[in-house]
Design a protein around this motif. Sequence first.
Motif, PDB file in Angstrom:
ATOM      1  N   GLN A 177      36.939  48.590  37.445  1.00 56.82           N
ATOM      2  CA  GLN A 177      36.955  47.184  37.030  1.00 56.82           C
ATOM      3  C   GLN A 177      38.166  46.465  37.613  1.00 56.82           C
ATOM      4  O   GLN A 177      38.055  45.333  38.113  1.00 56.82           O
TER       5      GLN A 177
ATOM      6  N   ASN B 114      43.893  39.284  38.192  1.00 55.15           N
ATOM      7  CA  ASN B 114      42.482  38.956  37.972  1.00 55.15           C
ATOM      8  C   ASN B 114      42.312  37.454  37.804  1.00 55.15           C
ATOM      9  O   ASN B 114      43.282  36.732  37.516  1.00 55.15           O
TER      10      ASN B 114
ATOM     11  N   HIS C 270      37.857  41.882  31.076  1.00 53.62           N
ATOM     12  CA  HIS C 270      39.064  42.253  31.824  1.00 53.62           C
ATOM     13  C   HIS C 270      40.075  42.997  30.965  1.00 53.62           C
ATOM     14  O   HIS C 270      41.127  43.381  31.452  1.00 53.62           O
TER      15      HIS C 270
ATOM     16  N   GLN D  28      38.229  43.291  40.119  1.00 54.46           N
ATOM     17  CA  GLN D  28      38.898  42.055  39.710  1.00 54.46           C
ATOM     18  C   GLN D  28      39.925  41.611  40.746  1.00 54.46           C
ATOM     19  O   GLN D  28      40.036  40.413  41.039  1.00 54.46           O
TER      20      GLN D  28
END
Length: 630
Positions: free
Chosen positions: A523, A306, A147, A527
């Motif tokens: 990403q 996230n 992350h 998330q």
Amino acid sequence: MTQAQKILKQYWNYDAFRSLQEEVINSVLEGNDTLALMPTGGGKSICFQVPALMNDGICIVVSPLIALMKDQVNNLQKKGIKAIALLGGIHNEEIIDLLDNCQFGNYKFLYISPERLQTDWILERIKNLPVNLIAVDEAHCVSQWGHDFRPAYLKISVLKDFFPKTPFLALTATATQKVQDDIILQLNFKNTKTFKKSFARENLAYMVFKTEDKYHLMEQIFQKNPQPSIVYVTNRKSCIDISNQLNSLGFTATYYHGGLNISDKENNMNRWMNEEAKIIVATNAFGMGIDKPNVKTVIHLHLPNNIENYYQEAGRAGRNGEKSFGVIITNPSDIIHAETQFLSVLPDKNFLKLVYKKLNNYFQIAYGEGIDEQFQFNLSQFCQKYGLPALRTFNTLQFLDRQGVISLSQEFNESISIQFIISSKETLRYCSLNTNDEEIITNILRTYPGIYELMTPVNLTLISKKSGVSEEQVNRVLRKMHEREVIELITRTNDSIVTFNEIREDELTINRISKHLENQNKQKTEQLQAVLDYIQNETECKSKLLLNYFGESSAENCGICSFCINTKNKSADGNILKSKIIELLKKEPLSSRDLIKITRYTKDDVIFALQELLEEDKITINTNNTYTLS
């Protein structure tokens, strides 16, 4: 008592290690490359500090968190342990001095940012150090699936070539199985041992509450649980507003965000730690190094971006083992707000290029120059000057930070510029009359030779180090000189420090890093979707959902999360409703519509109860769609 336990007692005054610490330490001492997954508050730093103190030589600690490095170095120095941090903004001459100290001064710890490992001559100097252990903190940053991927972390594996027999220890609080495998691959681990502390927190009840009135529900929670608590929000204004609102309701609350000056941060933190204020309202700038065991409730009033961050932040509750609560309070508008807050403000390549060029122009950095230059920075002023949207610009600067192009330290501070307004002869006379200030004044004049002709920004940290005094003392001397009309002094308020880690190359820089931008945006989208799935899922245990996200399976529901509690309540209500239906049908046949009207239960609840009673052969349904007892 083992040697490791003796060191633990000597320096930390603990009688025993926490779960997994001793196993990780033994693995390192055996010479294994080791990966340790230990949730926030698990005592990760002990895992490399103890074995490093047991052996001759120095431990290199790679970390991207400047504030954490400063904090750990200060704590080690207070214990009488020699430690150095090689941070951004330090000029080459000073780096050489620091590395000389590491090589010849019997230092035990060298903290270094991953960006520093991209400088060849620094690597050459590190190669000659007597290294006994290499610790990689926040190790998930090495994986593009993590992350917080930072390409500079990929350079760490070069240390494997320099120190093939030296054990590596990779540490992280949160990593999926995919990220764990990638860490081992990217760091080129050999004879790897992996230690995982279960992500399950049996005493922590994960709650998701949907409501139109968040503040009323928050008030009810704190009335029921008045113990120390944290409320996480996504912006500074909310910190102040919600803290004020809680105080007006009779609670004791304070707040914490990256824009506070150091004294306000410490004061607000201490009020909460000492429980003068039971609630602290904070952005995610709050939490690093916080170990308050009796936190009862952590509330997320705004959605986290996230699951990894949510797990760490919620995990600050209940470290004393008592039942505690990690609560997300949400309403339907949160989804739209989250998409606006996190997704619509992600930069594309053109905006990245624009911000990078404007940033260099803002500080008058010429093409091919700028490396290691450090500047005070105010985001709001920068955005106003160029007409840039603040949130998207901030995300762009964070991306440049993660890529190692700049280092962005978010700390409220004052920048100071001075100009001497008396002659050099009069300055010498002033020094002779103020001998206690002479060292500071001399170092300023040596460092900034043009300071008689121009208003010059002064780096208080650098002058304090050269003079061997505190920054506060340097500040005091400058203000005294200003009052006595020796210098002209201008102070400006800033909320960040920007350090340029590379020379300015515009197109070359942007083309090199933009390939990571698309992956990052994808990403971040995935998330956020995982967070939305978590809050919207009403068919599974919340604890199991979190465990599954981190690749850990659980056969049993936790029994204490919002889903499990609702399931128990529904089961109890269902039995009550079935009893009511039977009592009503003893008097006369009734349709489902009649039963809904009489019982005042929802249509779904009544239909479900009727289906169960039919399956249990307690009732039958007639041709005219009315129900009677069997």
